[in-house]
Enzyme design. Sequence first.
Site, PDB file in Angstrom:
ATOM      1  N   CYS A   1       9.728   5.088  -4.796  1.00  0.00           N
ATOM      2  CA  CYS A   1       8.676   4.925  -5.810  1.00  0.00           C
ATOM      3  C   CYS A   1       8.166   3.500  -5.755  1.00  0.00           C
ATOM      4  O   CYS A   1       7.553   3.115  -4.760  1.00  0.00           O
ATOM      5  CB  CYS A   1       9.143   5.378  -7.196  1.00  0.00           C
ATOM      6  SG  CYS A   1      10.693   4.700  -7.797  1.00  0.00           S
ATOM      7  N   SER A   2       8.440   2.702  -6.774  1.00  0.00           N
ATOM      8  CA  SER A   2       7.886   1.342  -6.762  1.00  0.00           C
ATOM      9  C   SER A   2       8.750   0.396  -7.579  1.00  0.00           C
ATOM     10  O   SER A   2       8.239  -0.495  -8.247  1.00  0.00           O
ATOM     11  CB  SER A   2       6.452   1.366  -7.285  1.00  0.00           C
ATOM     12  OG  SER A   2       6.335   2.317  -8.322  1.00  0.00           O
ATOM     13  N   CYS A   3      10.084   0.592  -7.555  1.00  0.00           N
ATOM     14  CA  CYS A   3      11.000  -0.255  -8.327  1.00  0.00           C
ATOM     15  C   CYS A   3      10.860  -1.705  -7.888  1.00  0.00           C
ATOM     16  O   CYS A   3      10.748  -2.003  -6.698  1.00  0.00           O
ATOM     17  CB  CYS A   3      12.435   0.230  -8.144  1.00  0.00           C
ATOM     18  SG  CYS A   3      12.661   1.916  -8.730  1.00  0.00           S
ATOM     19  N   CYS A   9      10.986  -0.395  -2.156  1.00  0.00           N
ATOM     20  CA  CYS A   9      11.411   0.820  -2.850  1.00  0.00           C
ATOM     21  C   CYS A   9      10.700   1.964  -2.138  1.00  0.00           C
ATOM     22  O   CYS A   9       9.506   2.170  -2.353  1.00  0.00           O
ATOM     23  CB  CYS A   9      11.025   0.773  -4.328  1.00  0.00           C
ATOM     24  SG  CYS A   9      11.362   2.331  -5.184  1.00  0.00           S
TER      25      CYS A   9
END
Lengths: 213, 219
Positions: free
Chosen positions: A122-124, A119
Amino acid sequence: MSQHSHSHDDSVEMARHHHIHADLPPDPALRVKALESLLTDKGLVDPATIDAWVETYESRIGPRNGAKVVAKAWVDPDYKQRLLSDATTAIAELDLLGSQGQHMVALENTPGIHNLVVCTLCSCYPLPLLGLPPTWYKSAPYRSRAVLDPRGVLREFGLDLPEHVKIRVWDSTAEVRYLVLPERPAGTEHLNEAQLATLVTRNAMIGVAKVTA
Amino acid sequence: MNTIHDLGGMHGFGAIAPERDESPFHETWEGRAGGILEVMTFPPGFTVDRFRYLRETLRPDLYLVQSYYEQWLYIAEQVLLEAGMISAEELARGKASPQSTKRNDSMRADAVWDFLHDRAHSGRPLAQAPRFTSGQRVRARNMQPAGHTRLPRYARGRSGMIVSHHGGHVLPDASAHGKGDAPQHLYTVRFAARELWGAAAHPRDSVHLDLWESYLEPA
């Protein structure tokens, strides 16, 4: 004299330190403490509910969930087909869906295709199947390079893929969450589903490792 | 917005540093920060897209040096401050002001498991037919919105191929800014690594992005 210059150096060092930090927020541990006590005071959070959330991610939701899906797909060809054609429904069969897991896609690794999930924005991450993401997955080095230099990234994880393998990188820009279905390692024909699940690692389901027997 | 969170394709961040046997939280405060931002009472209409947008508003120099849960702490503070649910003075003191009334409707501990299994779903049925079909060539638009978007800079202006269609989904560009769900068709688009990065990229490699219909035009 030497005593004097020593304390002079210290004060210069301290001034520099203060200059650097004057602009930064204070220690996060103190900020969290202040915020939790304020929100508790205002009835906006219950500390016991935070305890339950922490406990859930420390012991109830983690990569073992994803490993169950992978092991089932390895031993049950019909399940594997369902997983690859509609992962959301196939994973729901195992009662493993939850946060950020509503729109799942399973990506099959084969001798000719290797999938890698990132991702960049962000940090999905597929939380219900893998738990909370590791720090490296959320870090600038991984997020910047996984799309630009996937082969270099994989070599850093000890995976040197041959030239003929196609690498497919999946940047999780929407609410679709990706689970890599790694190749079943050779020499595991005698293992049952539960034993196979113990071999499946988080990194293999992100696509930065292979499963080894 | 074109800021530091849009990291794809950048150089200079060094080697990836996996930790051995990493636990979910390195320190107790990380779990508390994570928990607060998940189970606290949110203002009405708050969305995951607003959450992501607020993270993007963190000063770029801080974004690069703060740990993940420090950023979550920032988001939690911003959510509550911008909704007027807490004041800057209260935050500084860590205590409610004497005028504040205590609410009694926060999430209970026994609701956490169901909460984690019943998140808001971003799929939205759409009456209109999708504009693009699998196999079609498309180009990601050259757009530079100052607000939230999920089209990374590295894909803008690049051509790819639709590989799947996911139905209608909430549009983050609208939802992050209080403009409702504004659902659009969502597609997975495959871009050849060479289209994105030039001749030095491996000819067999590709990068896939999930992109909303308004991000795309026929190629």
